[in-house]
Write a protein that holds these residues in place. Structure first.
Motif, PDB file in Angstrom:
ATOM      1  N   VAL A  14      13.310  55.824  18.503  1.00 43.78           N
ATOM      2  CA  VAL A  14      13.996  54.912  17.594  1.00 43.78           C
ATOM      3  C   VAL A  14      15.395  54.652  18.147  1.00 43.78           C
ATOM      4  CG1 VAL A  14      12.724  55.749  15.584  1.00 43.78           C
ATOM      5  CG2 VAL A  14      14.963  56.693  16.103  1.00 43.78           C
ATOM      6  N   GLU A  15      15.981  53.556  17.726  1.00 45.68           N
ATOM      7  CA  GLU A  15      17.326  53.233  18.191  1.00 45.68           C
ATOM      8  C   GLU A  15      18.345  53.977  17.325  1.00 45.68           C
ATOM      9  OE1 GLU A  15      20.163  49.347  18.731  1.00 45.68           O
ATOM     10  OE2 GLU A  15      17.998  49.110  18.972  1.00 45.68           O
ATOM     11  N   LEU A  16      19.200  54.733  17.995  1.00 50.73           N
ATOM     12  CA  LEU A  16      20.244  55.488  17.307  1.00 50.73           C
ATOM     13  C   LEU A  16      21.587  54.797  17.475  1.00 50.73           C
ATOM     14  CD1 LEU A  16      19.435  59.141  18.495  1.00 50.73           C
ATOM     15  CD2 LEU A  16      18.819  58.083  16.313  1.00 50.73           C
ATOM     16  N   VAL A  17      22.414  54.907  16.456  1.00 46.87           N
ATOM     17  CA  VAL A  17      23.792  54.443  16.572  1.00 46.87           C
ATOM     18  C   VAL A  17      24.617  55.536  17.244  1.00 46.87           C
ATOM     19  CG1 VAL A  17      25.845  53.701  15.292  1.00 46.87           C
ATOM     20  CG2 VAL A  17      23.581  52.966  14.537  1.00 46.87           C
ATOM     21  N   VAL A  18      24.373  56.774  16.845  1.00 44.98           N
ATOM     22  CA  VAL A  18      25.096  57.909  17.422  1.00 44.98           C
ATOM     23  C   VAL A  18      24.590  58.148  18.850  1.00 44.98           C
ATOM     24  CG1 VAL A  18      23.493  59.658  16.501  1.00 44.98           C
ATOM     25  CG2 VAL A  18      25.874  60.273  16.978  1.00 44.98           C
ATOM     26  N   ASP A  19      25.511  58.470  19.743  1.00 42.14           N
ATOM     27  CA  ASP A  19      25.179  58.732  21.140  1.00 42.14           C
ATOM     28  C   ASP A  19      24.301  59.987  21.233  1.00 42.14           C
ATOM     29  OD1 ASP A  19      25.138  59.099  23.886  1.00 42.14           O
ATOM     30  OD2 ASP A  19      27.275  59.497  24.083  1.00 42.14           O
ATOM     31  N   PRO A  20      23.154  59.898  21.913  1.00 44.39           N
ATOM     32  CA  PRO A  20      22.282  61.073  22.049  1.00 44.39           C
ATOM     33  C   PRO A  20      22.987  62.284  22.677  1.00 44.39           C
ATOM     34  CG  PRO A  20      21.074  59.105  22.628  1.00 44.39           C
ATOM     35  CD  PRO A  20      22.510  58.687  22.444  1.00 44.39           C
ATOM     36  N   GLU A  21      23.942  62.043  23.573  1.00 46.08           N
ATOM     37  CA  GLU A  21      24.688  63.166  24.156  1.00 46.08           C
ATOM     38  C   GLU A  21      25.520  63.873  23.093  1.00 46.08           C
ATOM     39  OE1 GLU A  21      26.827  62.441  27.797  1.00 46.08           O
ATOM     40  OE2 GLU A  21      25.343  60.962  28.401  1.00 46.08           O
ATOM     41  N   THR A  22      26.053  63.120  22.157  1.00 49.36           N
ATOM     42  CA  THR A  22      26.812  63.714  21.059  1.00 49.36           C
ATOM     43  C   THR A  22      25.895  64.560  20.197  1.00 49.36           C
ATOM     44  OG1 THR A  22      28.380  61.874  21.050  1.00 49.36           O
ATOM     45  CG2 THR A  22      28.242  63.192  19.039  1.00 49.36           C
ATOM     46  N   VAL A  23      24.687  64.078  19.956  1.00 48.91           N
ATOM     47  CA  VAL A  23      23.723  64.849  19.166  1.00 48.91           C
ATOM     48  C   VAL A  23      23.426  66.173  19.869  1.00 48.91           C
ATOM     49  CG1 VAL A  23      21.400  64.903  18.182  1.00 48.91           C
ATOM     50  CG2 VAL A  23      22.703  62.762  18.169  1.00 48.91           C
ATOM     51  N   CYS A  24      23.209  66.144  21.167  1.00 46.37           N
ATOM     52  CA  CYS A  24      22.915  67.370  21.913  1.00 46.37           C
ATOM     53  C   CYS A  24      24.092  68.334  21.866  1.00 46.37           C
ATOM     54  CB  CYS A  24      22.540  67.045  23.356  1.00 46.37           C
ATOM     55  SG  CYS A  24      20.962  66.175  23.489  1.00 46.37           S
ATOM     56  N   PHE A  25      25.307  67.817  21.996  1.00 52.66           N
ATOM     57  CA  PHE A  25      26.497  68.653  21.882  1.00 52.66           C
ATOM     58  C   PHE A  25      26.548  69.314  20.508  1.00 52.66           C
ATOM     59  CE2 PHE A  25      30.903  69.051  20.405  1.00 52.66           C
ATOM     60  CZ  PHE A  25      31.421  69.910  21.358  1.00 52.66           C
ATOM     61  N   LEU A  26      26.301  68.528  19.469  1.00 55.02           N
ATOM     62  CA  LEU A  26      26.329  69.055  18.103  1.00 55.02           C
ATOM     63  C   LEU A  26      25.238  70.102  17.878  1.00 55.02           C
ATOM     64  CD1 LEU A  26      27.090  65.780  16.146  1.00 55.02           C
ATOM     65  CD2 LEU A  26      28.603  67.767  16.382  1.00 55.02           C
TER      66      LEU A  26
END
Length: 148
Positions: A14-26
């Motif tokens: 799905v298309e995310l607004v939040v950067d996937p790298e930020t999600v991984c960091f979190l």
């Protein structure tokens, strides 16, 4: 709501607004935060190496992991925070990946006030975020490999 089958791995994420790298960091930081325990020996005064560095696992007011998480979350905009809340709900099983738009809308309606505190107060946040992230077609391992 009835459970639907998980997303087919061949499907596009799905298309995310939040950067996937930020999600991984979190995810990583939330797991570090989740393992924190209440301080046992508040006045040990000993050398950290003598204690086996276990004090790093104690939950203290000046915890740098908490500060990193809070700082990152507070820097995100309303749409990015809605993505994270919806992703957490999917990972927790409140919604299915196919209900992504509905989950995002509910997260938006919740508002952003107190969202960072809400997320950080969610037990097992790192696990729920990762599960939701995976259900939506993403993988932190794939993102890491893409940068190598």
């Amino acid at each position: 709501m009835a459970k639907r089958p998980e997303r087919d791995a061949a499907e596009d994420p799905v298309e995310l607004v939040v950067d996937p790298e930020t999600v991984c960091f979190l995810i990583v930081k939330a797991r570090e935060f989740d393992v924190k325990v209440d301080p046992e020996d508040t006045d040990s005064g000993s050398n950290p190496s003598d204690d086996g560095d276990i004090d790093v696992l104690e939950d203290r007011r000046d915890d740098p992991t908490y500060a990193e998480l809070m700082g990152t979350l507070e820097a995100l905009n309303e749409d990015e925070l809605s993505d994270l809340v919806a992703m957490t709900w999917i990972g927790r099983g409140d919604y299915d990946a196919e209900d992504w738009e509905e989950a995002k809308e509910q997260a938006r309606q919740r508002g952003v006030k107190g969202t960072a505190e809400y997320l950080l107060g969610t037990p097992l946040l790192g696990d729920f975020l990762e599960s939701g992230f995976n259900d939506l077609g993403y993988s932190c391992e794939d993102i890491e490999e893409a940068h190598l």
